[in-house]
Motif scaffolding. Structure first.
Motif, PDB file in Angstrom:
ATOM      1  N   TRP A  97       0.998  -1.229  -0.018  1.00  0.00           N
ATOM      2  CA  TRP A  97      -0.008   0.197  -0.095  1.00  0.00           C
ATOM      3  C   TRP A  97       0.887   1.393   0.108  1.00  0.00           C
ATOM      4  CZ3 TRP A  97      -2.350   1.821   5.094  1.00  0.00           C
ATOM      5  CH2 TRP A  97      -2.895   3.118   4.825  1.00  0.00           C
ATOM      6  N   TRP A  98       0.715   2.089  -1.198  1.00  0.00           N
ATOM      7  CA  TRP A  98       1.633   3.245  -1.285  1.00  0.00           C
ATOM      8  C   TRP A  98       0.518   4.281  -0.813  1.00  0.00           C
ATOM      9  CZ3 TRP A  98       5.300   3.338  -6.122  1.00  0.00           C
ATOM     10  CH2 TRP A  98       6.200   2.246  -5.939  1.00  0.00           C
ATOM     11  N   GLY A  99       1.223   5.560  -0.334  1.00  0.00           N
ATOM     12  CA  GLY A  99       0.348   6.902  -0.040  1.00  0.00           C
ATOM     13  C   GLY A  99       0.871   7.969   0.130  1.00  0.00           C
ATOM     14  N   TRP A 100       0.872   8.893   0.064  1.00  0.00           N
ATOM     15  CA  TRP A 100       1.411  10.431   0.463  1.00  0.00           C
ATOM     16  C   TRP A 100       0.779  10.819   1.770  1.00  0.00           C
ATOM     17  CZ3 TRP A 100      -3.078  10.184  -2.145  1.00  0.00           C
ATOM     18  CH2 TRP A 100      -3.987  11.186  -1.404  1.00  0.00           C
ATOM     19  N   ALA A 101      -0.373  10.134   2.091  1.00  0.00           N
ATOM     20  CA  ALA A 101      -0.850  10.357   3.463  1.00  0.00           C
ATOM     21  C   ALA A 101      -1.578   8.908   3.789  1.00  0.00           C
ATOM     22  CB  ALA A 101      -2.217  11.349   3.211  1.00  0.00           C
ATOM     23  N   PRO A 102      -1.680   8.789   5.041  1.00  0.00           N
ATOM     24  CA  PRO A 102      -1.555   9.584   6.292  1.00  0.00           C
ATOM     25  C   PRO A 102      -0.250   9.528   6.664  1.00  0.00           C
ATOM     26  CG  PRO A 102      -2.318   7.648   7.090  1.00  0.00           C
ATOM     27  CD  PRO A 102      -2.596   7.397   5.405  1.00  0.00           C
ATOM     28  N   GLN A 103       0.102  10.410   7.809  1.00  0.00           N
ATOM     29  CA  GLN A 103       1.456  10.382   8.128  1.00  0.00           C
ATOM     30  C   GLN A 103       1.785   9.002   8.547  1.00  0.00           C
ATOM     31  OE1 GLN A 103       3.298  13.168   8.370  1.00  0.00           O
ATOM     32  NE2 GLN A 103       1.608  14.271   7.607  1.00  0.00           N
ATOM     33  N   PRO A 104       3.290   8.700   8.262  1.00  0.00           N
ATOM     34  CA  PRO A 104       4.096   7.192   8.425  1.00  0.00           C
ATOM     35  C   PRO A 104       3.304   6.532   9.560  1.00  0.00           C
ATOM     36  CG  PRO A 104       5.580   8.976   7.980  1.00  0.00           C
ATOM     37  CD  PRO A 104       4.364   9.777   8.160  1.00  0.00           C
ATOM     38  N   GLU A 105       3.221   7.118  10.841  1.00  0.00           N
ATOM     39  CA  GLU A 105       2.957   6.317  11.935  1.00  0.00           C
ATOM     40  C   GLU A 105       1.417   6.085  11.784  1.00  0.00           C
ATOM     41  OE1 GLU A 105       2.769  10.763  12.865  1.00  0.00           O
ATOM     42  OE2 GLU A 105       3.910   9.613  11.997  1.00  0.00           O
ATOM     43  N   VAL A 106       0.617   6.775  11.197  1.00  0.00           N
ATOM     44  CA  VAL A 106      -0.840   6.536  11.046  1.00  0.00           C
ATOM     45  C   VAL A 106      -1.217   5.495  10.277  1.00  0.00           C
ATOM     46  CG1 VAL A 106      -3.075   7.602  10.487  1.00  0.00           C
ATOM     47  CG2 VAL A 106      -1.517   8.969  11.720  1.00  0.00           C
ATOM     48  N   GLY A 107      -0.358   5.555   9.048  1.00  0.00           N
ATOM     49  CA  GLY A 107      -0.570   4.704   8.138  1.00  0.00           C
ATOM     50  C   GLY A 107      -0.133   3.298   8.474  1.00  0.00           C
ATOM     51  N   GLU A 108       0.840   3.238   9.323  1.00  0.00           N
ATOM     52  CA  GLU A 108       1.646   2.038   9.976  1.00  0.00           C
ATOM     53  C   GLU A 108       0.411   1.383  10.847  1.00  0.00           C
ATOM     54  OE1 GLU A 108       5.265   3.094  11.180  1.00  0.00           O
ATOM     55  OE2 GLU A 108       6.140   3.338   9.247  1.00  0.00           O
ATOM     56  N   GLU A 109      -0.088   2.178  11.822  1.00  0.00           N
ATOM     57  CA  GLU A 109      -1.061   1.794  12.698  1.00  0.00           C
ATOM     58  C   GLU A 109      -2.279   1.295  12.073  1.00  0.00           C
ATOM     59  OE1 GLU A 109      -3.717   3.646  16.382  1.00  0.00           O
ATOM     60  OE2 GLU A 109      -2.082   5.112  15.375  1.00  0.00           O
ATOM     61  N   MET A 110      -2.761   1.815  10.837  1.00  0.00           N
ATOM     62  CA  MET A 110      -3.875   1.222  10.097  1.00  0.00           C
ATOM     63  C   MET A 110      -3.502   0.062   9.570  1.00  0.00           C
ATOM     64  SD  MET A 110      -4.767   4.841   8.323  1.00  0.00           S
ATOM     65  CE  MET A 110      -6.245   4.114   7.146  1.00  0.00           C
ATOM     66  N   ALA A 111      -2.214  -0.351   9.055  1.00  0.00           N
ATOM     67  CA  ALA A 111      -1.672  -1.365   8.512  1.00  0.00           C
ATOM     68  C   ALA A 111      -1.838  -2.474   9.471  1.00  0.00           C
ATOM     69  CB  ALA A 111      -0.498  -1.480   7.806  1.00  0.00           C
ATOM     70  N   LYS A 112      -1.348  -2.169  10.595  1.00  0.00           N
ATOM     71  CA  LYS A 112      -0.974  -2.944  11.793  1.00  0.00           C
ATOM     72  C   LYS A 112      -2.394  -3.804  12.482  1.00  0.00           C
ATOM     73  CE  LYS A 112       0.561  -3.444  16.594  1.00  0.00           C
ATOM     74  NZ  LYS A 112       1.057  -2.956  17.817  1.00  0.00           N
ATOM     75  N   ALA A 113      -3.355  -2.801  12.328  1.00  0.00           N
ATOM     76  CA  ALA A 113      -4.875  -2.875  12.926  1.00  0.00           C
ATOM     77  C   ALA A 113      -5.463  -4.105  12.014  1.00  0.00           C
ATOM     78  CB  ALA A 113      -5.597  -1.790  12.920  1.00  0.00           C
ATOM     79  N   PHE A 114      -5.009  -3.679  10.613  1.00  0.00           N
ATOM     80  CA  PHE A 114      -5.663  -4.842   9.464  1.00  0.00           C
ATOM     81  C   PHE A 114      -5.138  -6.203   9.833  1.00  0.00           C
ATOM     82  CE2 PHE A 114      -5.259  -6.804   5.489  1.00  0.00           C
ATOM     83  CZ  PHE A 114      -6.328  -7.089   5.354  1.00  0.00           C
ATOM     84  N   ASN A 115      -3.830  -6.062   9.720  1.00  0.00           N
ATOM     85  CA  ASN A 115      -3.077  -7.174  10.076  1.00  0.00           C
ATOM     86  C   ASN A 115      -3.672  -8.064  11.143  1.00  0.00           C
ATOM     87  OD1 ASN A 115      -1.584  -6.884   7.644  1.00  0.00           O
ATOM     88  ND2 ASN A 115       0.139  -5.867   8.686  1.00  0.00           N
ATOM     89  N   GLU A 116      -3.798  -7.401  12.231  1.00  0.00           N
ATOM     90  CA  GLU A 116      -4.115  -8.121  13.362  1.00  0.00           C
ATOM     91  C   GLU A 116      -5.550  -8.650  13.343  1.00  0.00           C
ATOM     92  OE1 GLU A 116      -3.356  -5.202  16.541  1.00  0.00           O
ATOM     93  OE2 GLU A 116      -1.098  -5.933  16.589  1.00  0.00           O
ATOM     94  N   SER A 117      -6.490  -8.076  12.407  1.00  0.00           N
ATOM     95  CA  SER A 117      -7.706  -8.420  12.460  1.00  0.00           C
ATOM     96  C   SER A 117      -8.094  -9.734  11.620  1.00  0.00           C
ATOM     97  CB  SER A 117      -8.629  -7.267  11.914  1.00  0.00           C
ATOM     98  OG  SER A 117      -8.264  -7.003  10.443  1.00  0.00           O
ATOM     99  N   GLN A 118      -7.180  -9.984  10.815  1.00  0.00           N
ATOM    100  CA  GLN A 118      -7.560 -11.305   9.829  1.00  0.00           C
ATOM    101  C   GLN A 118      -6.091 -11.946   9.913  1.00  0.00           C
ATOM    102  OE1 GLN A 118      -6.069 -11.175   6.812  1.00  0.00           O
ATOM    103  NE2 GLN A 118      -5.102  -9.602   7.756  1.00  0.00           N
ATOM    104  N   ASP A 119      -6.215 -13.168   9.450  1.00  0.00           N
ATOM    105  CA  ASP A 119      -4.850 -13.965   9.156  1.00  0.00           C
ATOM    106  C   ASP A 119      -4.539 -14.410   7.748  1.00  0.00           C
ATOM    107  OD1 ASP A 119      -4.400 -14.340  11.805  1.00  0.00           O
ATOM    108  OD2 ASP A 119      -5.754 -15.908  12.185  1.00  0.00           O
ATOM    109  N   ASP A 120      -5.170 -13.703   6.772  1.00  0.00           N
ATOM    110  CA  ASP A 120      -5.257 -14.097   5.411  1.00  0.00           C
ATOM    111  C   ASP A 120      -4.070 -13.299   4.582  1.00  0.00           C
ATOM    112  OD1 ASP A 120      -7.009 -16.003   5.566  1.00  0.00           O
ATOM    113  OD2 ASP A 120      -8.698 -14.637   5.344  1.00  0.00           O
ATOM    114  N   TYR A 121      -3.706 -12.138   4.930  1.00  0.00           N
ATOM    115  CA  TYR A 121      -2.851 -11.230   4.447  1.00  0.00           C
ATOM    116  C   TYR A 121      -2.110 -10.316   5.203  1.00  0.00           C
ATOM    117  CZ  TYR A 121      -6.341 -12.051   0.880  1.00  0.00           C
ATOM    118  OH  TYR A 121      -7.364 -12.615  -0.458  1.00  0.00           O
ATOM    119  N   VAL A 122      -0.913  -9.994   4.665  1.00  0.00           N
ATOM    120  CA  VAL A 122      -0.256  -8.771   5.695  1.00  0.00           C
ATOM    121  C   VAL A 122      -0.113  -7.464   4.670  1.00  0.00           C
ATOM    122  CG1 VAL A 122       2.161  -8.267   6.599  1.00  0.00           C
ATOM    123  CG2 VAL A 122       1.043 -10.649   6.889  1.00  0.00           C
TER     124      VAL A 122
END
Length: 197
Positions: free
Chosen positions: A37-62
């Motif tokens: 996932w590429w973007g100019w927003a959100p801020q790095p820590e927010v994007g990483e937090e969103m990705a982490k929340a997704f990764n923890e919510s399921q076991d099929d993808y990272v």
């Protein structure tokens, strides 16, 4: 919110699938497909937090988030070279540019969020992500002008009190325009398209 963004990320794995075969086949050590996932927003820590929340919510993808400062240029080069990410962040003016490489959102959103998902989104967001009657992206956030600067000397000249609401702003503009003077009551630095989006 993170919950909304997480579900959107899950759905979006196919919304902007355009990488080459090697990238599309990328997996973790335990065999999970990696979604870039590429973007100019959100801020790095927010994007990483969103990705982490997704990764923890399921076991099929990272999901792996990458924020780029010169995003539009790097994305364009990567897409033309066949090395684009799986999920891309888009500003409204960019959607027509990339729509031929995007998968329409409806089928994936219906499956993941159920029918009626559009009702949970801001109407303007749906309009801005729809091209030729087809929704190609899902809005995950909005920004707005947080403040207005004003020229007190100019407002005093026209007997205008600094406005605090939208209606007061419109009334102030109307009052200044009614003077007949050649004055621009309000302006926005929107030479670059992204400012006015």
């Amino acid at each position: 919110t993170i919950a909304l963004a997480s579900s959107v990320l899950m759905l979006s794995s196919l919304l902007a699938a355009c990488g080459d075969d090697e990238q599309a086949a990328a997996t973790t050590e335990d065999g999970k497909p990696v979604i870039t996932w590429w973007g100019w927003a959100p801020q790095p820590e927010v994007g990483e937090e969103m990705a982490k929340a997704f990764n923890e919510s399921q076991d099929d993808y990272v999901v792996k988030f990458k924020r780029l400062e010169d995003y539009e240029q790097q994305l364009q080069v990567a897409m033309l070279g066949g090395d684009g990410p799986d999920v891309i962040g888009l500003k409204e003016p960019m959607i027509p540019q990339y729509k031929d490489r995007l998968v329409p959102a409806k089928d994936y959103m219906d499956k993941a969020a159920g029918e009626g998902w559009k009702d949970k989104l801001i109407e303007l967001g749906v309009e801005q992500t729809t091209v030729d009657g087809e929704q190609y992206a899902v809005p995950v956030g909005f920004t707005g002008q947080a403040y207005l600067m004003y020229n007190k000397t100019l407002l005093d000249k026209y007997g205008v009190t600094p406005p605090k609401t939208y209606d007061e702003t419109v009334a102030a503009i109307d009052k200044i325009n009614a003077s007949g003077d050649k004055v621009i009551p309000m302006q926005l630095g929107a030479k670059d398209a992204w400012v006015g989006v």
